[in-house]
Enzyme design. Sequence first.
Site, PDB file in Angstrom:
ATOM      1  N   GLY A 131       0.817  -1.202   0.000  1.00 25.95           N
ATOM      2  CA  GLY A 131       0.000   0.000   0.000  1.00 25.95           C
ATOM      3  C   GLY A 131       0.864   1.271   0.000  1.00 25.95           C
ATOM      4  O   GLY A 131       1.122   1.836  -1.041  1.00 25.95           O
ATOM      5  N   SER A 171       4.709  -5.506  -3.784  1.00 25.09           N
ATOM      6  CA  SER A 171       4.499  -4.069  -3.884  1.00 25.09           C
ATOM      7  C   SER A 171       5.189  -3.336  -2.727  1.00 25.09           C
ATOM      8  O   SER A 171       6.386  -3.487  -2.530  1.00 25.09           O
ATOM      9  CB  SER A 171       2.995  -3.770  -3.951  1.00 25.09           C
ATOM     10  OG  SER A 171       2.762  -2.468  -4.403  1.00 25.09           O
TER      11      SER A 171
END
Length: 479
Positions: free
Chosen positions: A92, A188
Amino acid sequence: MGVFSSSLFLPLLLFFFYHSTLVESSGLENDFLKQQEADRVFSLPGQPPVRFKQYAGYVTVNESHGRALFYWFFEATHDVENKPLVLWLNGGPGCSSIGYGEAEELGPFLTQKGWPELKLNMYSWNKEANLLFLESPVGVGFSYTNTSSDLQHLGDKITAIDSYKFLVNWFKRFPQFKSHDFYISGESYAGHYVPQLAEKILDENKKASVDDYINLKGLIIGNAALDEEADQRGMIDYAWDHAVISDQLYQEVKKSCNFSNENVSLACNDALNEYFAVYDIIDMYSLYSPVCASQNTFATSRKHFDVVGAGSKLFSKYRAWHQKPSGYDPCQSEYTEVYFNRPEVQKALHANVTGIGYNWTHCSDVITQWNDQAASLLPVLRKLIGAGLRLWVYSGDTDGRVPVTSTRYTLNKLGLKTVQEWSPWYHHKQVGGWTIIYEGLTFVTIRGAGHEVPTFAPSQALQLLAHFLANQELPSAAF
């Protein structure tokens, strides 16, 4: 006389000591068995039948503040006692490992439209490992804090600290897995979370008691944000090389922007706005996948996660930088969000027990700032390599968000000695991608996969995990 013979006293003493130890250990065993049973998930709405056990619930990481992290754990489909334990983290920052990792990528149950709402994932990673998903930090998904000011002090450091405390306390609840080989995985922005948590474990293990020692063996991270300068430079080069932007715009960005500097000129700002505008019409996270055609769903799956400065001091100023990824079914994120907001689902998962005052979302709506993030994880990676941990980095090669180009630039900065040069690896009769083995690190590409590799190439991703856990090179010929 009134005095015991020494020959009688010692056996009696040993008997009472042994008996009291058995009672005490039996009591402790009953305690954690009760905790495990309280977390046992027997079935979920729309869930296909399975034979493996699953557990979900909360682990407190800070009693005084009332911070608790939510987990969902699946035992391996077979050979539970001997399979390793793998923790999965999404990034995130502020996105859910349950919403993405479990329900849309690599967990046993994937969300789908209609009834039943869950389908069995035949390529679930619990075929190779006992699999643990964690929503971290607090404010993400079902994880919560009773001290609202905590949400204003989040960042890389507190995330690593709380995740470490979670693990220590989770192993006390599930001590039967404490001796298993333990690995950390993610994708990520978990390119920050995974190495930082591994470093925290390494440092704490040096002074930890036997009860708190964690048997960490390695880490595997995909399409990982690892170095701001390389990540940003790679995004632009990848976009040009894949015909997403024009020669003129590419040259303007290269001329006007310094990716080592967070302060941008007016010319750079204009060029980057034009660059990011392209990803309003195609999927940044998977260049060749369709976008969701449903207007309602499009708003959900393309919602922007506006954490100020998260992940980049330069690119974070631009709206498209914060777009959420969506799965192979570009509308799947909507199904997931509806599912986890159902009261009967939350009850079955032992989630939202405190009545959180906001809906479950893929990426947090209550985290509004991120206070610290490392500009580069290269020093941490060097430390982990030096400690002898197994380290694999992989990259789906159709991702424009943290593209393979960025990862190659990052790994080149490490300056590691090459052990085996760039070569293809095979998934059955097809090239699965390419791999290069450095001294202390293996890099793997997955051909045709987007940002969420297990979503776009599930069989290849499971093969990748199996070889990583077994410490085996990927096949160099068709099979």
